[in-house]
Motif scaffolding. Structure first.
Motif, mmCIF file in Angstrom:
data_model
loop_
_atom_site.group_PDB
_atom_site.id
_atom_site.type_symbol
_atom_site.label_atom_id
_atom_site.label_comp_id
_atom_site.label_asym_id
_atom_site.label_seq_id
_atom_site.Cartn_x
_atom_site.Cartn_y
_atom_site.Cartn_z
ATOM 1 N N TYR A 245 6.122 -13.427 -16.393
ATOM 2 C CA TYR A 245 7.565 -13.236 -16.312
ATOM 3 C C TYR A 245 7.979 -12.164 -15.307
ATOM 4 N N PRO A 246 7.409 -10.965 -15.331
ATOM 5 C CA PRO A 246 7.868 -9.946 -14.359
ATOM 6 C C PRO A 246 7.703 -10.409 -12.915
ATOM 7 N N GLN A 247 6.575 -11.069 -12.641
ATOM 8 C CA GLN A 247 6.307 -11.523 -11.287
ATOM 9 C C GLN A 247 7.204 -12.711 -10.917
ATOM 10 N N GLY A 248 7.339 -13.664 -11.841
ATOM 11 C CA GLY A 248 8.134 -14.851 -11.560
ATOM 12 C C GLY A 248 9.602 -14.543 -11.325
ATOM 13 N N ILE A 249 10.158 -13.645 -12.129
ATOM 14 C CA ILE A 249 11.572 -13.285 -11.974
ATOM 15 C C ILE A 249 11.844 -12.816 -10.547
ATOM 16 N N ILE A 250 10.964 -12.003 -10.017
ATOM 17 C CA ILE A 250 11.153 -11.475 -8.664
ATOM 18 C C ILE A 250 10.762 -12.506 -7.611
ATOM 19 N N ASN A 251 9.563 -13.061 -7.725
ATOM 20 C CA ASN A 251 9.056 -13.946 -6.681
ATOM 21 C C ASN A 251 9.830 -15.252 -6.575
ATOM 22 N N PHE A 252 10.403 -15.716 -7.672
ATOM 23 C CA PHE A 252 11.137 -16.976 -7.644
ATOM 24 C C PHE A 252 12.616 -16.778 -7.311
ATOM 25 N N GLY A 253 13.028 -15.533 -7.053
ATOM 26 C CA GLY A 253 14.393 -15.264 -6.624
ATOM 27 C C GLY A 253 15.413 -15.175 -7.733
ATOM 28 N N MET A 254 14.971 -14.945 -8.983
ATOM 29 C CA MET A 254 15.892 -15.002 -10.124
ATOM 30 C C MET A 254 16.304 -13.624 -10.632
ATOM 31 N N ARG A 255 15.970 -12.568 -9.920
ATOM 32 C CA ARG A 255 16.220 -11.214 -10.426
ATOM 33 C C ARG A 255 17.697 -10.968 -10.708
ATOM 34 N N ASP A 256 18.595 -11.453 -9.849
ATOM 35 C CA ASP A 256 20.025 -11.187 -10.008
ATOM 36 C C ASP A 256 20.796 -12.380 -10.555
ATOM 37 N N ALA A 257 20.097 -13.422 -10.978
ATOM 38 C CA ALA A 257 20.781 -14.624 -11.473
ATOM 39 C C ALA A 257 21.663 -14.321 -12.675
ATOM 40 N N TRP A 258 21.279 -13.349 -13.487
ATOM 41 C CA TRP A 258 22.014 -13.014 -14.710
ATOM 42 C C TRP A 258 23.454 -12.594 -14.439
ATOM 43 N N GLN A 259 23.752 -12.171 -13.223
ATOM 44 C CA GLN A 259 25.106 -11.725 -12.940
ATOM 45 C C GLN A 259 26.110 -12.879 -12.939
ATOM 46 N N ARG A 260 25.618 -14.113 -12.784
ATOM 47 C CA ARG A 260 26.525 -15.257 -12.698
ATOM 48 C C ARG A 260 26.268 -16.340 -13.745
ATOM 49 N N ALA A 261 25.099 -16.332 -14.370
ATOM 50 C CA ALA A 261 24.770 -17.377 -15.338
ATOM 51 C C ALA A 261 23.793 -16.818 -16.357
ATOM 52 N N PRO A 262 23.704 -17.440 -17.546
ATOM 53 C CA PRO A 262 22.984 -16.811 -18.660
ATOM 54 C C PRO A 262 21.473 -16.852 -18.538
ATOM 55 N N VAL A 263 20.845 -15.905 -19.240
ATOM 56 C CA VAL A 263 19.395 -15.828 -19.408
ATOM 57 C C VAL A 263 19.100 -16.032 -20.898
ATOM 58 N N SER A 264 18.188 -16.944 -21.189
ATOM 59 C CA SER A 264 17.890 -17.283 -22.582
ATOM 60 C C SER A 264 16.383 -17.342 -22.779
#
Length: 443
Positions: A245-264
């Motif tokens: 998870y820590p690596q994927g969030i950053i490497n897959f470009g999802m680090r700031d996705a939470w600002q516009r859509a939910p994380v579950s």
């Protein structure tokens, strides 16, 4: 119940006018609000849950997954009743529905629909056992992708649909094999969701860089994972929490996705399994908060009793939590005149609210009331401090007199209060009492 703390100050001007400053008292309650907190899993609030479950947190979201073969048992014949019924059950329990359509599972009993299997004919044994049919065959896009589009056309923007979980390939729709797709196939499958769900929030499973980066480049897409809590249950040298998870969030470009859509998140196994394995629940909770969690699917299974304080702490941070810190308004207004006000809010959660709930004021005097909507967009209220200042017009026909001034965040359809605030002053009908205001006859 203590009333909000009021202070009067004098504003200098051509005609001195009193300005009321309200600093509401914060509360520490767990707030059950739309789109945040624990979800039920294939069970609405109040319905049957796992027999051993006691004290499962009250929930605003019910999560449903349906296999393609159940949903379209005959080609072109859709079991809309499965979603319609789930939406109705959720609504009856003051919930909304989170949904995923799964292309297949991991074995012949939960394969693609029989009519599709017959159409495809015998397929070679696939190297990835969690991929049961060729996603590059154009018929997969035509039929599974076409089903997704039909669901989007029917349900996008449905008031009882909380969010949709993007599923394109792999057992249970969890994305196995997505990294191996050709780019045209990848884009076409993801577009089935992005082009039909324009209003309902979308989430992607954290699968691979190409798929996740494509989705987030095209639309506001959040993300979801199915194994929160795994600290080594599959391998002594690898775990989702530490090595994926820590690596994927950053490497897959999802680090700031939470600002516009939910994380579950969904629990890996259940929380009791975490406890049996001796895993640190506070570490798991804190990591999820760092990743801006809004909802957690514990699979309608029990929270270990000794972990309840930790879970309560979690529930008070998960998603959004709005505290109105300061509200100012004039002590006197005129009918057909402006009511100027200022607000300072603190979002003490870890995420914004992803739906538009109009902020409104209400002037109430006996049986007479006036609801005054504002242009505030609470989707922009990220964690931390947020300011919103505005002016609303008092109706010309509002009779002179003393009125209670109240505030609420309203459901966009029912126009009734929908979100609980972490402050005192909530009235039985959901509005928050701020103070008194005098209305004089206008010119």
């Amino acid at each position: 119940m203590r009333l909000p703390l009021l202070a009067l100050t004098l504003v200098a001007g051509l005609s001195a006018q009193q300005t009321v400053t309200v600093r509401p008292q914060e509360i520490d309650d767990i707030l059950v609000n739309p789109g945040i907190g624990f979800t039920t899993f294939h069970r609405a609030n109040g319905g049957p849950i796992n027999p051993e479950n006691k004290g499962h947190p009250e929930s605003s979201v019910d999560y449903l997954r349906v296999y393609w073969n159940f949903f379209e048992p005959q080609r072109g014949q859709y079991r809309w009743d499965l979603i319609d019924g789930a939406l109705a059950r959720a609504r009856s329990q003051n919930q909304r529905l989170m949904f995923r359509i799964m292309p297949y599972g991991d074995g012949p009993t939960n394969d693609v629909p029989a009519w599709y299997r017959e159409m495809m004919g015998p397929e070679p044994e696939r190297a990835k056992t969690k991929v049961r049919t060729d996603p590059e065959d154009p018929r997969y896009l035509e039929y599974f992708g076409g089903l997704v589009r039909q669901i989007g056309l029917r349900y996008d923007g449905h008031p009882d649909l909380d969010s949709v979980d993007i599923s394109i390939i792999g057992a249970w729709g969890e994305g196995a094999g997505s990294a191996d797709l050709t780019q045209p196939t990848r884009e076409a499958l993801v577009d089935c969701y992005l082009e039909t769900f324009r209003k309902t929030p979308l989430m992607m499973l954290l699968t691979d860089e190409k798929t996740n980066r494509y989705g987030i480049s095209r639309a506001a897409v959040g993300w979801r994972v199915d194994c929160l809590g795994d600290m080594g249950g599959f391998s002594p040298t690898w775990s989702h929490m530490l090595d994926y998870y820590p690596q994927g969030i950053i490497n897959f470009g999802m680090r700031d996705a939470w600002q516009r859509a939910p994380v579950s998140f969904e629990a890996c196994w259940v929380m009791n399994r975490w406890k049996q394995n001796g895993w640190d629940v506070d570490y798991i909770i804190d990591q999820s908060l760092k990743w801006h969690i809004s909802t957690f699917n514990g699979k309608s299974s029990p929270v270990p009793e000794e972990w309840q304080p930790a879970v309560n702490r979690w529930l008070k941070k998960m998603g959004y939590r709005f505290v109105l810190r300061k509200f100012t308004y004039p002590a006197t207004v005129r009918s057909h005149g402006k009511l100027d006000f200022t607000t300072w809010w603190e979002n003490k959660g870890v995420a914004p609210c992803y739906r538009a709930y109009p902020l409104a004021l209400r002037l109430k005097n006996g049986d007479r009331e006036a609801v005054l909507p504002t242009d505030a967009d609470i989707r922009e209220w990220l964690p931390g401090d947020n300011l919103y200042d505005d002016a609303v017009f008092v109706p010309a026909d509002l009779p002179p007199g003393e009125y209670a001034l109240e505030l609420a965040l309203l459901d966009p359809i029912s126009r009734q209060p929908a979100i609980k605030l972490a402050i005192e002053g909530r009235q039985p009908d959901g509005w928050y009492r701020l103070g008194q205001i005098s209305v004089e006859r206008g010119n």
